[in-house]
Design a protein around this motif. Structure first.
Motif, PDB file in Angstrom:
ATOM      1  N   MET A   1       0.826  -1.205   0.000  1.00 49.47           N
ATOM      2  CA  MET A   1       0.000   0.000   0.000  1.00 49.47           C
ATOM      3  C   MET A   1       0.864   1.260   0.000  1.00 49.47           C
ATOM      4  SD  MET A   1      -2.908  -1.593   0.129  1.00 49.47           S
ATOM      5  CE  MET A   1      -4.134  -0.333   0.448  1.00 49.47           C
ATOM      6  N   ILE A   2       0.321   2.315  -0.579  1.00 46.14           N
ATOM      7  CA  ILE A   2       0.975   3.625  -0.532  1.00 46.14           C
ATOM      8  C   ILE A   2      -0.040   4.653  -0.032  1.00 46.14           C
ATOM      9  CG2 ILE A   2       2.666   3.152  -2.340  1.00 46.14           C
ATOM     10  CD1 ILE A   2       0.887   4.665  -4.305  1.00 46.14           C
ATOM     11  N   LYS A   3       0.439   5.656   0.664  1.00 45.17           N
ATOM     12  CA  LYS A   3      -0.442   6.694   1.213  1.00 45.17           C
ATOM     13  C   LYS A   3      -0.535   7.857   0.231  1.00 45.17           C
ATOM     14  CE  LYS A   3      -0.353   7.803   5.633  1.00 45.17           C
ATOM     15  NZ  LYS A   3       0.053   8.413   6.936  1.00 45.17           N
ATOM     16  N   ILE A   4      -1.763   8.318   0.003  1.00 50.21           N
ATOM     17  CA  ILE A   4      -1.971   9.471  -0.873  1.00 50.21           C
ATOM     18  C   ILE A   4      -2.837  10.500  -0.158  1.00 50.21           C
ATOM     19  CG2 ILE A   4      -1.788   8.098  -2.978  1.00 50.21           C
ATOM     20  CD1 ILE A   4      -4.916   8.435  -3.197  1.00 50.21           C
ATOM     21  N   SER A   5      -2.766  11.727  -0.614  1.00 53.08           N
ATOM     22  CA  SER A   5      -3.621  12.800  -0.101  1.00 53.08           C
ATOM     23  C   SER A   5      -4.275  13.493  -1.283  1.00 53.08           C
ATOM     24  CB  SER A   5      -2.806  13.809   0.709  1.00 53.08           C
ATOM     25  OG  SER A   5      -2.332  13.223   1.903  1.00 53.08           O
ATOM     26  N   GLU A   6      -5.595  13.554  -1.242  1.00 52.39           N
ATOM     27  CA  GLU A   6      -6.364  14.239  -2.278  1.00 52.39           C
ATOM     28  C   GLU A   6      -7.321  15.209  -1.595  1.00 52.39           C
ATOM     29  OE1 GLU A   6      -6.070  14.285  -5.486  1.00 52.39           O
ATOM     30  OE2 GLU A   6      -4.466  12.800  -5.543  1.00 52.39           O
ATOM     31  N   GLY A   7      -7.029  16.488  -1.701  1.00 51.38           N
ATOM     32  CA  GLY A   7      -7.846  17.486  -1.019  1.00 51.38           C
ATOM     33  C   GLY A   7      -7.749  17.301   0.485  1.00 51.38           C
TER      34      GLY A   7
ATOM     35  N   HIS B   1      -8.656  14.608   1.997  1.00 48.89           N
ATOM     36  CA  HIS B   1      -8.705  13.171   2.259  1.00 48.89           C
ATOM     37  C   HIS B   1      -7.320  12.537   2.127  1.00 48.89           C
ATOM     38  CE1 HIS B   1     -13.067  13.593   1.939  1.00 48.89           C
ATOM     39  NE2 HIS B   1     -12.857  14.265   0.822  1.00 48.89           N
ATOM     40  N   THR B   2      -6.930  11.797   3.143  1.00 51.92           N
ATOM     41  CA  THR B   2      -5.679  11.038   3.124  1.00 51.92           C
ATOM     42  C   THR B   2      -6.012   9.579   3.394  1.00 51.92           C
ATOM     43  OG1 THR B   2      -4.372  12.927   3.898  1.00 51.92           O
ATOM     44  CG2 THR B   2      -3.413  10.737   4.184  1.00 51.92           C
ATOM     45  N   PHE B   3      -5.572   8.693   2.508  1.00 56.41           N
ATOM     46  CA  PHE B   3      -5.888   7.277   2.673  1.00 56.41           C
ATOM     47  C   PHE B   3      -4.881   6.424   1.909  1.00 56.41           C
ATOM     48  CE2 PHE B   3      -8.345   9.258  -0.666  1.00 56.41           C
ATOM     49  CZ  PHE B   3      -8.313   8.384  -1.742  1.00 56.41           C
ATOM     50  N   LEU B   4      -5.042   5.119   2.001  1.00 53.91           N
ATOM     51  CA  LEU B   4      -4.122   4.174   1.375  1.00 53.91           C
ATOM     52  C   LEU B   4      -4.723   3.597   0.100  1.00 53.91           C
ATOM     53  CD1 LEU B   4      -3.131   2.206   4.609  1.00 53.91           C
ATOM     54  CD2 LEU B   4      -1.787   3.985   3.489  1.00 53.91           C
ATOM     55  N   ILE B   5      -3.853   3.333  -0.876  1.00 51.90           N
ATOM     56  CA  ILE B   5      -4.269   2.662  -2.109  1.00 51.90           C
ATOM     57  C   ILE B   5      -3.221   1.597  -2.449  1.00 51.90           C
ATOM     58  CG2 ILE B   5      -5.502   4.671  -3.012  1.00 51.90           C
ATOM     59  CD1 ILE B   5      -3.069   5.132  -4.898  1.00 51.90           C
ATOM     60  N   PRO B   6      -3.587   0.586  -3.236  1.00 49.41           N
ATOM     61  CA  PRO B   6      -2.604  -0.427  -3.631  1.00 49.41           C
ATOM     62  C   PRO B   6      -1.547   0.159  -4.571  1.00 49.41           C
ATOM     63  CG  PRO B   6      -4.854  -1.230  -3.934  1.00 49.41           C
ATOM     64  CD  PRO B   6      -4.947   0.237  -3.689  1.00 49.41           C
ATOM     65  N   GLU B   7      -0.313  -0.227  -4.340  1.00 50.53           N
ATOM     66  CA  GLU B   7       0.775   0.153  -5.243  1.00 50.53           C
ATOM     67  C   GLU B   7       0.553  -0.566  -6.570  1.00 50.53           C
ATOM     68  OE1 GLU B   7       4.526  -0.383  -7.321  1.00 50.53           O
ATOM     69  OE2 GLU B   7       3.412  -1.960  -6.317  1.00 50.53           O
ATOM     70  N   ARG B   8       0.770   0.123  -7.669  1.00 49.73           N
ATOM     71  CA  ARG B   8       0.379  -0.396  -8.984  1.00 49.73           C
ATOM     72  C   ARG B   8       1.534  -0.962  -9.821  1.00 49.73           C
ATOM     73  NH1 ARG B   8      -3.212  -2.631 -12.461  1.00 49.73           N
ATOM     74  NH2 ARG B   8      -3.169  -1.708 -14.524  1.00 49.73           N
ATOM     75  N   LYS B   9       2.648  -0.272  -9.849  1.00 47.79           N
ATOM     76  CA  LYS B   9       3.715  -0.596 -10.803  1.00 47.79           C
ATOM     77  C   LYS B   9       4.192  -2.044 -10.714  1.00 47.79           C
ATOM     78  CE  LYS B   9       5.624   4.077 -10.803  1.00 47.79           C
ATOM     79  NZ  LYS B   9       6.801   4.883 -10.433  1.00 47.79           N
ATOM     80  N   SER B  10       4.360  -2.546  -9.504  1.00 52.97           N
ATOM     81  CA  SER B  10       4.884  -3.905  -9.345  1.00 52.97           C
ATOM     82  C   SER B  10       3.905  -4.969  -9.824  1.00 52.97           C
ATOM     83  CB  SER B  10       5.243  -4.162  -7.879  1.00 52.97           C
ATOM     84  OG  SER B  10       4.084  -4.085  -7.063  1.00 52.97           O
ATOM     85  N   LYS B  11       2.648  -4.580 -10.032  1.00 49.57           N
ATOM     86  CA  LYS B  11       1.629  -5.522 -10.489  1.00 49.57           C
ATOM     87  C   LYS B  11       1.453  -5.510 -12.008  1.00 49.57           C
ATOM     88  CE  LYS B  11       0.549  -6.861  -6.339  1.00 49.57           C
ATOM     89  NZ  LYS B  11       0.858  -8.242  -5.893  1.00 49.57           N
TER      90      LYS B  11
END
Length: 205
Positions: free
Chosen positions: A57-63, A65-75
């Motif tokens: 997982m990686i942490k992101i902030s949008e406006g 809202h701060t939350f976790l999303i799955p890391e994409r590149k390795s997939k």
């Protein structure tokens, strides 16, 4: 103040005072009830991290809202793209090179509106690009989707759209657009529910 008005005033005062009397479990308003009930609330013991398994997982902030999303590149099976895209795309598109990505069919928008390079950066294939040419990291491809799907993006970052990992347990972890939608063919095919009335099957034949 005459005698009659004084009597009315006293009666109103008695009514007001008596109306404030309530039992221990009764409240003046829903706000009072929420405040009273939440005094001893100390959060929940369950964590969404218990459901991550092997998901990075990686942490992101949008406006706000701060939350976790799955890391994409390795997939991404064929990442990094520059392992094959050693030259700019226009120099690779010739008869001397075998056609690649033959298994990908773009069915996202009208062909006059969208092509591969609408989203993929032809100058650096390890990156995506916005409609204005800004670089977009593959891990944050939702920024690409948000350009056209602004309503869904607003709902997603607020938590109303998309699938949660671990439900509503903190910390918040959400799937991104590409975790549910194929970016080249995002539309979901129509299908019957897993369980439905068998009588309807006969009627549909």
């Amino acid at each position: 103040m005459n005698k009659r008005n004084r009597i009315i005033y006293v009666l109103l005062l008695i009514i007001l005072v008596s109306s404030c009397k309530h039992k221990e479990e009764e409240y003046h308003s829903i706000t009072d009830k929420i405040e009273a009930k939440s005094k001893n609330y100390h959060g929940v013991s369950v964590s969404s991290e218990d459901f991550f398994d092997d998901i990075k997982m990686i942490k992101i902030s949008e406006g706000d809202h701060t939350f976790l999303i799955p890391e994409r590149k390795s997939k991404i099976k064929s990442y990094a793209c520059t392992e094959c895209h050693t030259k700019p795309l226009n120099k690779l598109q010739s008869k001397d090179f075998k056609k690649a990505h033959w298994d990908i069919v773009l069915n996202h928008a009208d062909k006059k509106t969208m092509s591969c390079t609408t989203c993929h950066n032809e100058k650096n294939m390890d990156e995506l690009k916005s409609l204005t040419g800004l670089k977009i990291d593959f891990n944050k491809s939702y920024n690409l989707c948000s350009q056209c799907h602004s309503k869904q993006f607003k709902d997603w970052k607020g938590g109303a759209h998309g699938k949660k990992i671990g439900g509503w347990a903190p910390p918040r972890a959400s799937m991104t657009c590409v975790n549910c939608h194929n970016p080249h063919k995002p539309h979901f095919e129509s299908r019957w529910p897993a369980r439905f009335n068998t009588q309807k099957i006969k009627e549909r034949k």
